[in-house]
Design an enzyme around this catalytic site. Structure first.
Site, mmCIF file in Angstrom:
data_model
loop_
_atom_site.group_PDB
_atom_site.id
_atom_site.type_symbol
_atom_site.label_atom_id
_atom_site.label_comp_id
_atom_site.label_asym_id
_atom_site.label_seq_id
_atom_site.Cartn_x
_atom_site.Cartn_y
_atom_site.Cartn_z
ATOM 1 N N PHE A 35 -13.722 2.560 -14.670
ATOM 2 C CA PHE A 35 -13.938 1.221 -15.194
ATOM 3 C C PHE A 35 -13.240 0.180 -14.318
ATOM 4 O O PHE A 35 -12.053 0.286 -14.054
ATOM 5 C CB PHE A 35 -13.404 1.134 -16.621
ATOM 6 C CG PHE A 35 -14.018 0.019 -17.401
ATOM 7 C CD1 PHE A 35 -15.230 0.197 -18.027
ATOM 8 C CD2 PHE A 35 -13.392 -1.209 -17.472
ATOM 9 C CE1 PHE A 35 -15.817 -0.838 -18.731
ATOM 10 C CE2 PHE A 35 -13.959 -2.247 -18.176
ATOM 11 C CZ PHE A 35 -15.185 -2.059 -18.808
ATOM 12 N N HIS A 110 -20.599 3.480 -13.570
ATOM 13 C CA HIS A 110 -19.219 3.718 -13.974
ATOM 14 C C HIS A 110 -19.124 3.975 -15.469
ATOM 15 O O HIS A 110 -19.968 3.598 -16.257
ATOM 16 C CB HIS A 110 -18.312 2.558 -13.557
ATOM 17 C CG HIS A 110 -18.412 1.342 -14.419
ATOM 18 N ND1 HIS A 110 -17.739 1.229 -15.619
ATOM 19 C CD2 HIS A 110 -19.089 0.197 -14.258
ATOM 20 C CE1 HIS A 110 -18.009 0.054 -16.150
ATOM 21 N NE2 HIS A 110 -18.834 -0.593 -15.348
ATOM 22 N N CYS A 111 -18.066 4.677 -15.821
ATOM 23 C CA CYS A 111 -17.655 4.868 -17.207
ATOM 24 C C CYS A 111 -16.149 4.623 -17.217
ATOM 25 O O CYS A 111 -15.612 4.055 -16.264
ATOM 26 C CB CYS A 111 -18.038 6.251 -17.726
ATOM 27 S SG CYS A 111 -17.373 7.627 -16.772
ATOM 28 N N LYS A 112 -15.462 5.033 -18.230
ATOM 29 C CA LYS A 112 -14.034 4.712 -18.329
ATOM 30 C C LYS A 112 -13.225 5.233 -17.144
ATOM 31 O O LYS A 112 -12.465 4.501 -16.525
ATOM 32 C CB LYS A 112 -13.472 5.248 -19.641
ATOM 33 C CG LYS A 112 -12.056 4.808 -19.900
ATOM 34 C CD LYS A 112 -11.577 5.210 -21.269
ATOM 35 C CE LYS A 112 -10.177 4.684 -21.526
ATOM 36 N NZ LYS A 112 -9.722 5.015 -22.864
#
Length: 190
Positions: A35, A110-112
């Site tokens: 992130f 993207h992710c976390k």
């Protein structure tokens, strides 16, 4: 990786700009990361990205996207450590459609943390690129940093790329403008 920003406002100490965690290039015009935070905004600004995020997006980063004119694609893949909860195939297919359409490039997935949900999407993308499973899994492990999930690897392995065939053909036809009669492919049958 830390780059020095040139010709723009300073973003932090001594004008240094840092990429988001777990940043990497997947393919020409396709990037991945964890992130983004405020420290990475200058770096991302320089790439002229669109965002492909498989999780709900916080309001704090929405202001940056709006100010920069960055388009956000979201597919609602919730983070989950439970091995019995499956990843929604429809969400992965939708995200792959965005990735395959070069009009959406450059794009950041993207992710976390840039590990599991991003890893699943990139793994399925690699299957479309005809990578062997051992190479796909090695890349997944490299970005997961020792926190690989067997359920993710099973999902990637079982993902059927033939479900993307029609989408890919439509993009090819649209991109090459083959749907117009004057530009249809001609086959010589002898």
């Amino acid at each position: 990786m830390i780059l020095e920003q040139v010709g723009e406002e300073e973003e932090g100490p001594a004008g240094l700009v840092a990429p988001p965690a777990n940043f990497g290039m997947v393919d020409a015009g396709v990037y991945r990361s964890g992130f983004p935070d405020a420290a990475s905004f200058g770096f991302l600004r320089g790439l002229g990205l669109r965002y492909l995020c498989p999780e709900p997006y916080p309001e704090a980063n929405a202001a940056f996207l709006e100010a920069e004119g960055i388009r956000l694609f979201q597919f609602g893949i919730e983070g989950n450590k439970d091995p019995y909860v499956s990843i929604p195939v429809d969400a992965i297919v939708g995200a792959l459609r965005v990735l395959l359409d070069v009009r959406n490039h450059p794009v950041l997935i993207h992710c976390k943390r840039g590990k599991h949900r991003t890893g699943c999407l990139v793994g399925c993308f690699r299957k479309l690129q005809n990578w062997c499973l051992s190479s796909i899994f090695e890349e997944y492990h490299r970005y997961a940093a020792g926190k690989s999930r067997l359920s993710d690897l099973r999902f990637i392995e079982s993902f059927d790329v033939t479900c993307m065939r029609d989408c890919m053909l439509r993009l090819i036809y649209r991109y090459h403008d083959c749907l117009q009669k004057s530009k249809r492919l001609q086959y010589d049958v002898r």
